[in-house]
Write a protein that holds these residues in place. Structure first.
Motif, PDB file in Angstrom:
ATOM      1  N   THR A 175       0.849  -1.182   0.000  1.00  0.00           N
ATOM      2  CA  THR A 175       0.000   0.000   0.000  1.00  0.00           C
ATOM      3  C   THR A 175       0.889   1.239   0.000  1.00  0.00           C
ATOM      4  OG1 THR A 175      -0.135  -0.056   2.426  1.00  0.00           O
ATOM      5  CG2 THR A 175      -1.892  -1.139   1.206  1.00  0.00           C
ATOM      6  N   ALA A 176       0.484   2.221  -0.763  1.00  0.00           N
ATOM      7  CA  ALA A 176       1.280   3.444  -0.870  1.00  0.00           C
ATOM      8  C   ALA A 176       1.412   4.096   0.498  1.00  0.00           C
ATOM      9  CB  ALA A 176       0.631   4.408  -1.844  1.00  0.00           C
ATOM     10  N   PRO A 177       2.611   4.550   0.856  1.00  0.00           N
ATOM     11  CA  PRO A 177       2.781   5.207   2.153  1.00  0.00           C
ATOM     12  C   PRO A 177       1.929   6.465   2.235  1.00  0.00           C
ATOM     13  CG  PRO A 177       4.705   5.559   0.760  1.00  0.00           C
ATOM     14  CD  PRO A 177       3.855   4.557   0.055  1.00  0.00           C
ATOM     15  N   SER A 178       1.356   6.667   3.404  1.00  0.00           N
ATOM     16  CA  SER A 178       0.521   7.850   3.612  1.00  0.00           C
ATOM     17  C   SER A 178       1.327   8.895   4.365  1.00  0.00           C
ATOM     18  CB  SER A 178      -0.722   7.485   4.430  1.00  0.00           C
ATOM     19  OG  SER A 178      -1.524   8.614   4.665  1.00  0.00           O
ATOM     20  N   PRO A 179       1.265  10.153   3.936  1.00  0.00           N
ATOM     21  CA  PRO A 179       1.982  11.188   4.685  1.00  0.00           C
ATOM     22  C   PRO A 179       1.456  11.282   6.110  1.00  0.00           C
ATOM     23  CG  PRO A 179       0.562  12.148   2.994  1.00  0.00           C
ATOM     24  CD  PRO A 179       0.551  10.686   2.779  1.00  0.00           C
ATOM     25  N   PRO A 185      -1.567   9.244  10.402  1.00  0.00           N
ATOM     26  CA  PRO A 185      -1.501   9.077   8.947  1.00  0.00           C
ATOM     27  C   PRO A 185      -2.651   9.820   8.282  1.00  0.00           C
ATOM     28  CG  PRO A 185      -2.278   7.052   9.995  1.00  0.00           C
ATOM     29  CD  PRO A 185      -1.850   7.965  11.103  1.00  0.00           C
ATOM     30  N   ALA A 186      -2.370  10.391   7.117  1.00  0.00           N
ATOM     31  CA  ALA A 186      -3.359  11.245   6.453  1.00  0.00           C
ATOM     32  C   ALA A 186      -4.658  10.506   6.164  1.00  0.00           C
ATOM     33  CB  ALA A 186      -2.766  11.807   5.165  1.00  0.00           C
ATOM     34  N   LEU A 203     -11.780  18.679  -2.166  1.00  0.00           N
ATOM     35  CA  LEU A 203     -11.261  17.961  -3.321  1.00  0.00           C
ATOM     36  C   LEU A 203     -12.316  17.896  -4.425  1.00  0.00           C
ATOM     37  CD1 LEU A 203      -8.862  16.096  -4.409  1.00  0.00           C
ATOM     38  CD2 LEU A 203     -10.360  14.197  -3.730  1.00  0.00           C
ATOM     39  N   SER A 204     -13.562  17.648  -4.044  1.00  0.00           N
ATOM     40  CA  SER A 204     -14.627  17.522  -5.033  1.00  0.00           C
ATOM     41  C   SER A 204     -14.880  18.833  -5.765  1.00  0.00           C
ATOM     42  CB  SER A 204     -15.921  17.046  -4.370  1.00  0.00           C
ATOM     43  OG  SER A 204     -16.483  18.056  -3.545  1.00  0.00           O
ATOM     44  N   ARG A 205     -14.404  19.936  -5.199  1.00  0.00           N
ATOM     45  CA  ARG A 205     -14.571  21.241  -5.844  1.00  0.00           C
ATOM     46  C   ARG A 205     -13.303  21.682  -6.566  1.00  0.00           C
ATOM     47  NH1 ARG A 205     -17.190  24.177  -0.498  1.00  0.00           N
ATOM     48  NH2 ARG A 205     -19.140  22.947  -0.402  1.00  0.00           N
ATOM     49  N   GLU A 206     -12.150  21.410  -5.965  1.00  0.00           N
ATOM     50  CA  GLU A 206     -10.886  21.913  -6.507  1.00  0.00           C
ATOM     51  C   GLU A 206     -10.322  21.043  -7.617  1.00  0.00           C
ATOM     52  OE1 GLU A 206      -7.999  22.412  -3.457  1.00  0.00           O
ATOM     53  OE2 GLU A 206      -9.234  23.754  -2.229  1.00  0.00           O
ATOM     54  N   ASN A 207     -10.551  19.742  -7.548  1.00  0.00           N
ATOM     55  CA  ASN A 207      -9.918  18.825  -8.491  1.00  0.00           C
ATOM     56  C   ASN A 207     -10.812  18.632  -9.715  1.00  0.00           C
ATOM     57  OD1 ASN A 207      -9.362  15.884  -9.551  1.00  0.00           O
ATOM     58  ND2 ASN A 207      -7.517  16.546  -8.459  1.00  0.00           N
ATOM     59  N   GLU A 208     -10.298  18.968 -10.876  1.00  0.00           N
ATOM     60  CA  GLU A 208     -11.117  18.945 -12.091  1.00  0.00           C
ATOM     61  C   GLU A 208     -11.599  17.541 -12.440  1.00  0.00           C
ATOM     62  OE1 GLU A 208     -10.901  20.273 -16.817  1.00  0.00           O
ATOM     63  OE2 GLU A 208      -9.186  20.620 -15.484  1.00  0.00           O
ATOM     64  N   ASN A 280      -6.075  10.843  -7.484  1.00  0.00           N
ATOM     65  CA  ASN A 280      -5.777  12.202  -7.015  1.00  0.00           C
ATOM     66  C   ASN A 280      -5.610  12.273  -5.500  1.00  0.00           C
ATOM     67  OD1 ASN A 280      -6.058  14.184  -9.459  1.00  0.00           O
ATOM     68  ND2 ASN A 280      -7.722  12.691  -9.699  1.00  0.00           N
ATOM     69  N   LEU A 281      -5.096  11.180  -4.936  1.00  0.00           N
ATOM     70  CA  LEU A 281      -4.884  11.158  -3.490  1.00  0.00           C
ATOM     71  C   LEU A 281      -3.817  12.160  -3.056  1.00  0.00           C
ATOM     72  CD1 LEU A 281      -5.133   7.357  -2.595  1.00  0.00           C
ATOM     73  CD2 LEU A 281      -6.824   9.163  -2.202  1.00  0.00           C
ATOM     74  N   ASP A 282      -2.842  12.427  -3.908  1.00  0.00           N
ATOM     75  CA  ASP A 282      -1.841  13.434  -3.548  1.00  0.00           C
ATOM     76  C   ASP A 282      -2.508  14.794  -3.307  1.00  0.00           C
ATOM     77  OD1 ASP A 282       0.171  11.613  -3.708  1.00  0.00           O
ATOM     78  OD2 ASP A 282       0.881  12.232  -5.696  1.00  0.00           O
ATOM     79  N   HIS A 283      -3.458  15.129  -4.148  1.00  0.00           N
ATOM     80  CA  HIS A 283      -4.185  16.390  -3.973  1.00  0.00           C
ATOM     81  C   HIS A 283      -4.997  16.362  -2.685  1.00  0.00           C
ATOM     82  CE1 HIS A 283      -6.956  19.648  -5.981  1.00  0.00           C
ATOM     83  NE2 HIS A 283      -6.437  20.037  -4.842  1.00  0.00           N
ATOM     84  N   LEU A 284      -5.667  15.233  -2.433  1.00  0.00           N
ATOM     85  CA  LEU A 284      -6.449  15.104  -1.209  1.00  0.00           C
ATOM     86  C   LEU A 284      -5.562  15.243   0.023  1.00  0.00           C
ATOM     87  CD1 LEU A 284      -9.027  14.500   0.380  1.00  0.00           C
ATOM     88  CD2 LEU A 284      -8.637  12.062  -0.037  1.00  0.00           C
ATOM     89  N   ASN A 285      -4.392  14.607  -0.005  1.00  0.00           N
ATOM     90  CA  ASN A 285      -3.494  14.689   1.150  1.00  0.00           C
ATOM     91  C   ASN A 285      -2.929  16.094   1.333  1.00  0.00           C
ATOM     92  OD1 ASN A 285      -3.779  12.020   1.979  1.00  0.00           O
ATOM     93  ND2 ASN A 285      -2.193  11.292   0.579  1.00  0.00           N
TER      94      ASN A 285
END
Length: 302
Positions: A175-179, A185-186, A203-208, A280-285
Protein backbone atom coordinates in the motif's frame (compact mmCIF):
# COMPACT_ATOMS: atom_id res chain seq x y z
CA UNK A 1 -16.04 -6.71 19.03
CA UNK A 2 -17.76 -4.94 16.15
CA UNK A 3 -14.41 -3.77 14.76
CA UNK A 4 -13.06 -7.32 14.96
CA UNK A 5 -15.99 -8.89 13.15
CA UNK A 6 -16.14 -6.09 10.56
CA UNK A 7 -12.48 -5.61 9.68
CA UNK A 8 -10.77 -8.91 10.56
CA UNK A 9 -13.59 -11.43 10.34
CA UNK A 10 -12.74 -14.81 8.83
CA UNK A 11 -9.19 -13.64 8.24
CA UNK A 12 -8.20 -14.56 11.80
CA UNK A 13 -10.69 -16.43 13.98
CA UNK A 14 -8.15 -16.51 16.82
CA UNK A 15 -8.12 -12.70 16.96
CA UNK A 16 -11.92 -12.65 17.14
CA UNK A 17 -11.81 -15.11 20.02
CA UNK A 18 -9.29 -12.95 21.89
CA UNK A 19 -11.42 -9.83 21.48
CA UNK A 20 -14.59 -11.57 22.62
CA UNK A 21 -12.83 -13.18 25.59
CA UNK A 22 -11.28 -9.95 26.87
CA UNK A 23 -14.38 -7.96 26.01
CA UNK A 24 -16.71 -10.14 28.05
CA UNK A 25 -14.59 -11.49 30.92
CA UNK A 26 -13.73 -8.85 33.50
CA UNK A 27 -11.60 -11.26 35.54
CA UNK A 28 -9.56 -12.20 32.49
CA UNK A 29 -8.90 -8.52 31.79
CA UNK A 30 -7.88 -7.93 35.38
CA UNK A 31 -5.31 -10.72 35.19
CA UNK A 32 -3.85 -9.27 31.98
CA UNK A 33 -3.49 -5.70 33.26
CA UNK A 34 -5.49 -2.49 33.17
CA UNK A 35 -8.28 -1.92 30.69
CA UNK A 36 -6.01 0.51 28.85
CA UNK A 37 -3.23 -2.09 28.57
CA UNK A 38 -5.67 -4.71 27.29
CA UNK A 39 -7.12 -2.25 24.77
CA UNK A 40 -3.65 -1.44 23.41
CA UNK A 41 -2.79 -5.14 23.15
CA UNK A 42 -6.05 -5.89 21.34
CA UNK A 43 -5.57 -2.96 18.96
CA UNK A 44 -2.15 -4.29 17.99
CA UNK A 45 -3.53 -7.84 17.73
CA UNK A 46 -6.18 -6.72 15.27
CA UNK A 47 -3.82 -4.43 13.35
CA UNK A 48 -1.38 -7.28 12.66
CA UNK A 49 -4.03 -9.91 11.88
CA UNK A 50 -4.94 -11.08 8.39
CA UNK A 51 -8.13 -9.26 7.45
CA UNK A 52 -11.33 -9.92 5.55
CA UNK A 53 -13.94 -7.14 5.34
CA UNK A 54 -16.52 -9.26 3.50
CA UNK A 55 -18.83 -9.23 6.51
CA UNK A 56 -19.38 -5.50 6.05
CA UNK A 57 -20.00 -5.86 2.32
CA UNK A 58 -22.43 -8.74 2.89
CA UNK A 59 -24.59 -7.26 5.63
CA UNK A 60 -24.83 -3.81 4.02
CA UNK A 61 -25.79 -5.38 0.70
CA UNK A 62 -28.30 -7.64 2.42
CA UNK A 63 -29.91 -4.53 3.82
CA UNK A 64 -29.91 -2.25 0.77
CA UNK A 65 -28.48 -3.56 -2.52
CA UNK A 66 -31.13 -3.40 -5.28
CA UNK A 67 -30.12 -6.83 -6.60
CA UNK A 68 -31.28 -8.40 -3.32
CA UNK A 69 -34.69 -6.72 -3.13
CA UNK A 70 -36.51 -9.82 -4.37
CA UNK A 71 -34.58 -11.98 -1.90
CA UNK A 72 -35.53 -9.64 0.96
CA UNK A 73 -39.20 -9.82 -0.03
CA UNK A 74 -39.12 -13.60 -0.30
CA UNK A 75 -37.17 -14.23 2.89
CA UNK A 76 -39.28 -11.74 4.82
CA UNK A 77 -42.38 -13.79 4.10
CA UNK A 78 -40.84 -17.11 5.15
CA UNK A 79 -40.86 -18.79 8.55
CA UNK A 80 -37.74 -18.75 10.69
CA UNK A 81 -37.26 -22.47 9.98
CA UNK A 82 -37.44 -21.78 6.24
CA UNK A 83 -34.87 -19.00 6.60
CA UNK A 84 -32.47 -21.32 8.42
CA UNK A 85 -33.08 -23.89 5.69
CA UNK A 86 -31.96 -21.32 3.10
CA UNK A 87 -28.82 -20.66 5.11
CA UNK A 88 -28.02 -24.36 5.01
CA UNK A 89 -28.67 -24.69 1.27
CA UNK A 90 -25.20 -24.37 -0.27
CA UNK A 91 -26.69 -24.01 -3.75
CA UNK A 92 -28.15 -20.61 -2.77
CA UNK A 93 -25.90 -17.61 -3.61
CA UNK A 94 -23.90 -16.33 -0.66
CA UNK A 95 -25.54 -12.84 -0.51
CA UNK A 96 -28.99 -14.48 -0.37
CA UNK A 97 -27.86 -16.91 2.35
CA UNK A 98 -26.48 -13.92 4.25
CA UNK A 99 -29.82 -12.16 4.02
CA UNK A 100 -31.56 -15.29 5.26
CA UNK A 101 -29.12 -15.60 8.16
CA UNK A 102 -29.78 -12.03 9.24
CA UNK A 103 -33.54 -12.46 9.08
CA UNK A 104 -33.33 -15.83 10.87
CA UNK A 105 -31.34 -14.38 13.76
CA UNK A 106 -33.99 -11.94 14.95
CA UNK A 107 -31.32 -9.26 15.40
CA UNK A 108 -32.62 -6.01 13.98
CA UNK A 109 -30.60 -3.29 12.32
CA UNK A 110 -30.42 -0.40 14.80
CA UNK A 111 -33.68 1.58 14.72
CA UNK A 112 -35.48 -0.84 12.42
CA UNK A 113 -38.27 -3.34 12.86
CA UNK A 114 -37.78 -5.58 9.87
CA UNK A 115 -36.77 -9.16 10.62
CA UNK A 116 -39.10 -10.00 13.50
CA UNK A 117 -38.54 -12.76 16.01
CA UNK A 118 -35.78 -15.15 15.12
CA UNK A 119 -33.93 -18.14 16.47
CA UNK A 120 -30.32 -17.20 17.11
CA UNK A 121 -29.51 -20.51 18.81
CA UNK A 122 -31.02 -22.41 15.89
CA UNK A 123 -28.98 -20.36 13.43
CA UNK A 124 -25.75 -20.97 15.35
CA UNK A 125 -26.50 -24.70 15.45
CA UNK A 126 -27.05 -24.61 11.67
CA UNK A 127 -23.62 -23.04 11.27
CA UNK A 128 -22.13 -25.88 13.32
CA UNK A 129 -23.91 -28.51 11.22
CA UNK A 130 -22.47 -26.90 8.09
CA UNK A 131 -18.95 -27.26 9.51
CA UNK A 132 -18.22 -23.97 11.26
CA UNK A 133 -15.70 -24.65 14.06
CA UNK A 134 -17.21 -24.67 17.54
CA UNK A 135 -14.95 -21.83 18.64
CA UNK A 136 -16.11 -19.53 15.85
CA UNK A 137 -19.74 -20.48 16.39
CA UNK A 138 -19.45 -19.73 20.11
CA UNK A 139 -17.76 -16.35 19.75
CA UNK A 140 -20.23 -15.37 17.02
CA UNK A 141 -23.16 -16.11 19.33
CA UNK A 142 -21.58 -14.13 22.17
CA UNK A 143 -20.73 -11.18 19.95
CA UNK A 144 -24.20 -11.15 18.40
CA UNK A 145 -25.85 -11.10 21.81
CA UNK A 146 -23.52 -8.49 23.29
CA UNK A 147 -23.37 -6.09 20.36
CA UNK A 148 -26.82 -6.70 18.80
CA UNK A 149 -25.13 -6.09 15.43
CA UNK A 150 -26.11 -8.40 12.54
CA UNK A 151 -22.67 -7.97 10.95
CA UNK A 152 -21.37 -10.55 13.43
CA UNK A 153 -23.52 -13.24 11.82
CA UNK A 154 -21.84 -12.89 8.44
CA UNK A 155 -18.45 -14.24 9.52
CA UNK A 156 -19.43 -17.94 9.87
CA UNK A 157 -20.94 -17.90 6.37
CA UNK A 158 -17.81 -16.26 4.97
CA UNK A 159 -15.61 -18.78 6.77
CA UNK A 160 -17.61 -21.61 5.18
CA UNK A 161 -17.26 -20.07 1.73
CA UNK A 162 -13.57 -19.31 2.14
CA UNK A 163 -12.41 -22.48 3.90
CA UNK A 164 -15.06 -24.98 2.82
CA UNK A 165 -13.40 -25.77 -0.50
CA UNK A 166 -10.01 -24.78 -1.78
CA UNK A 167 -7.91 -23.25 0.98
CA UNK A 168 -7.81 -19.46 0.70
CA UNK A 169 -4.58 -17.55 0.40
CA UNK A 170 -3.21 -14.54 2.25
CA UNK A 171 -2.29 -11.78 -0.14
CA UNK A 172 0.42 -9.36 0.86
CA UNK A 173 -0.25 -6.04 -0.87
CA UNK A 174 2.01 -3.04 -1.00
CA UNK A 175 0.00 0.00 0.00
CA UNK A 176 1.28 3.44 -0.87
CA UNK A 177 2.78 5.21 2.15
CA UNK A 178 0.52 7.85 3.61
CA UNK A 179 1.98 11.19 4.69
CA UNK A 180 1.96 11.79 8.43
CA UNK A 181 0.13 14.78 9.85
CA UNK A 182 1.72 15.06 13.25
CA UNK A 183 1.52 11.49 14.52
CA UNK A 184 -1.55 10.63 12.44
CA UNK A 185 -1.50 9.08 8.95
CA UNK A 186 -3.36 11.25 6.45
CA UNK A 187 -5.78 8.47 5.48
CA UNK A 188 -7.21 8.55 9.01
CA UNK A 189 -8.82 11.86 8.15
CA UNK A 190 -11.72 10.26 6.34
CA UNK A 191 -15.50 10.67 6.26
CA UNK A 192 -15.69 9.93 9.98
CA UNK A 193 -13.73 13.07 10.97
CA UNK A 194 -14.38 16.80 10.68
CA UNK A 195 -11.13 17.56 8.87
CA UNK A 196 -11.59 14.52 6.62
CA UNK A 197 -15.07 15.52 5.54
CA UNK A 198 -13.95 19.06 4.81
CA UNK A 199 -10.90 17.90 2.87
CA UNK A 200 -12.88 15.51 0.67
CA UNK A 201 -15.50 18.19 0.04
CA UNK A 202 -12.79 20.62 -1.06
CA UNK A 203 -11.26 17.96 -3.32
CA UNK A 204 -14.63 17.52 -5.03
CA UNK A 205 -14.57 21.24 -5.84
CA UNK A 206 -10.89 21.91 -6.51
CA UNK A 207 -9.92 18.83 -8.49
CA UNK A 208 -11.12 18.94 -12.09
CA UNK A 209 -11.10 15.18 -12.68
CA UNK A 210 -13.08 14.42 -9.53
CA UNK A 211 -15.47 17.31 -10.07
CA UNK A 212 -16.10 16.31 -13.69
CA UNK A 213 -16.80 12.71 -12.70
CA UNK A 214 -19.26 13.80 -10.02
CA UNK A 215 -21.01 16.17 -12.41
CA UNK A 216 -21.35 13.40 -14.97
CA UNK A 217 -22.93 10.87 -12.61
CA UNK A 218 -24.81 12.64 -9.79
CA UNK A 219 -26.69 15.91 -9.24
CA UNK A 220 -24.81 18.67 -7.44
CA UNK A 221 -26.65 18.33 -4.14
CA UNK A 222 -25.26 14.78 -3.85
CA UNK A 223 -21.62 15.67 -4.57
CA UNK A 224 -20.46 16.07 -1.00
CA UNK A 225 -21.89 12.88 0.50
CA UNK A 226 -21.01 10.86 -2.59
CA UNK A 227 -17.40 12.06 -2.51
CA UNK A 228 -17.11 11.15 1.18
CA UNK A 229 -18.12 7.54 0.49
CA UNK A 230 -16.03 7.21 -2.68
CA UNK A 231 -12.96 8.55 -0.88
CA UNK A 232 -13.42 5.92 1.82
CA UNK A 233 -13.13 3.16 -0.79
CA UNK A 234 -10.24 4.88 -2.56
CA UNK A 235 -8.19 5.63 0.52
CA UNK A 236 -9.37 3.89 3.69
CA UNK A 237 -10.07 0.29 2.67
CA UNK A 238 -6.68 -0.84 1.25
CA UNK A 239 -4.97 -3.31 3.59
CA UNK A 240 -1.62 -5.07 3.46
CA UNK A 241 -2.57 -8.61 4.58
CA UNK A 242 -5.92 -9.80 3.34
CA UNK A 243 -7.63 -13.15 3.05
CA UNK A 244 -8.18 -13.89 -0.64
CA UNK A 245 -10.71 -16.46 -1.82
CA UNK A 246 -12.92 -17.04 -4.83
CA UNK A 247 -15.65 -14.56 -3.83
CA UNK A 248 -13.71 -11.94 -1.91
CA UNK A 249 -13.27 -9.50 -4.79
CA UNK A 250 -16.87 -9.91 -5.96
CA UNK A 251 -18.14 -9.13 -2.46
CA UNK A 252 -15.95 -6.05 -2.22
CA UNK A 253 -17.37 -4.82 -5.54
CA UNK A 254 -20.90 -5.57 -4.29
CA UNK A 255 -20.31 -3.61 -1.09
CA UNK A 256 -18.83 -0.64 -2.92
CA UNK A 257 -21.75 -0.61 -5.35
CA UNK A 258 -24.20 -0.79 -2.47
CA UNK A 259 -22.74 2.14 -0.57
CA UNK A 260 -22.40 4.43 -3.58
CA UNK A 261 -25.69 3.50 -5.21
CA UNK A 262 -27.38 4.42 -1.94
CA UNK A 263 -25.99 7.92 -2.48
CA UNK A 264 -27.50 8.08 -5.95
CA UNK A 265 -24.52 7.00 -8.06
CA UNK A 266 -25.59 4.83 -11.02
CA UNK A 267 -23.92 1.44 -11.15
CA UNK A 268 -21.85 2.46 -14.17
CA UNK A 269 -20.41 5.41 -12.24
CA UNK A 270 -19.21 3.59 -9.14
CA UNK A 271 -15.78 2.44 -10.33
CA UNK A 272 -14.96 5.60 -12.34
CA UNK A 273 -15.67 7.80 -9.33
CA UNK A 274 -13.55 5.75 -6.92
CA UNK A 275 -10.77 5.58 -9.50
CA UNK A 276 -10.87 9.36 -10.01
CA UNK A 277 -10.33 9.97 -6.32
CA UNK A 278 -7.69 7.25 -6.05
CA UNK A 279 -5.75 8.88 -8.89
CA UNK A 280 -5.78 12.20 -7.01
CA UNK A 281 -4.88 11.16 -3.49
CA UNK A 282 -1.84 13.43 -3.55
CA UNK A 283 -4.19 16.39 -3.97
CA UNK A 284 -6.45 15.10 -1.21
CA UNK A 285 -3.49 14.69 1.15
CA UNK A 286 -2.29 18.20 0.35
CA UNK A 287 -5.70 19.55 1.38
CA UNK A 288 -5.70 17.41 4.52
CA UNK A 289 -2.28 18.79 5.44
CA UNK A 290 -3.46 22.33 4.89
CA UNK A 291 -6.54 21.86 7.09
CA UNK A 292 -4.62 20.00 9.78
CA UNK A 293 -2.01 22.74 10.01
CA UNK A 294 -4.71 25.39 10.26
CA UNK A 295 -6.51 23.40 12.93
CA UNK A 296 -3.35 22.96 15.02
CA UNK A 297 -2.68 26.68 14.68
CA UNK A 298 -6.18 27.48 15.83
CA UNK A 299 -7.10 29.03 12.51
CA UNK A 300 -9.95 28.54 10.08
CA UNK A 301 -10.00 25.23 8.21
CA UNK A 302 -10.64 26.60 4.73
Amino acid sequence: MVIAFEDVGAGCVEALADVVAFGTDKDLRAKAGSDAQVAVWLARRLALATKDRSSDYLICSARNHPSLEEARETIGSRTVADRIGMVMDESVPLPVRATAAWYASGIEWTGEKRVGRGDLSGLINAFRLLGVPDRLAAVTRTAALRTREPITLMVPLIWLSAFGGEHPSVRETHTAPSPMLGEIPAYAFDKHTRIGKRAITLLSRENEAVRTCLEHHVPEFRHRQTAWVAAFYADATPITRRLTWDQSEALEALGMENDLMREGVPQAGVVPLVDAIRANLDHLNEIRGRLYAASMAGGETR
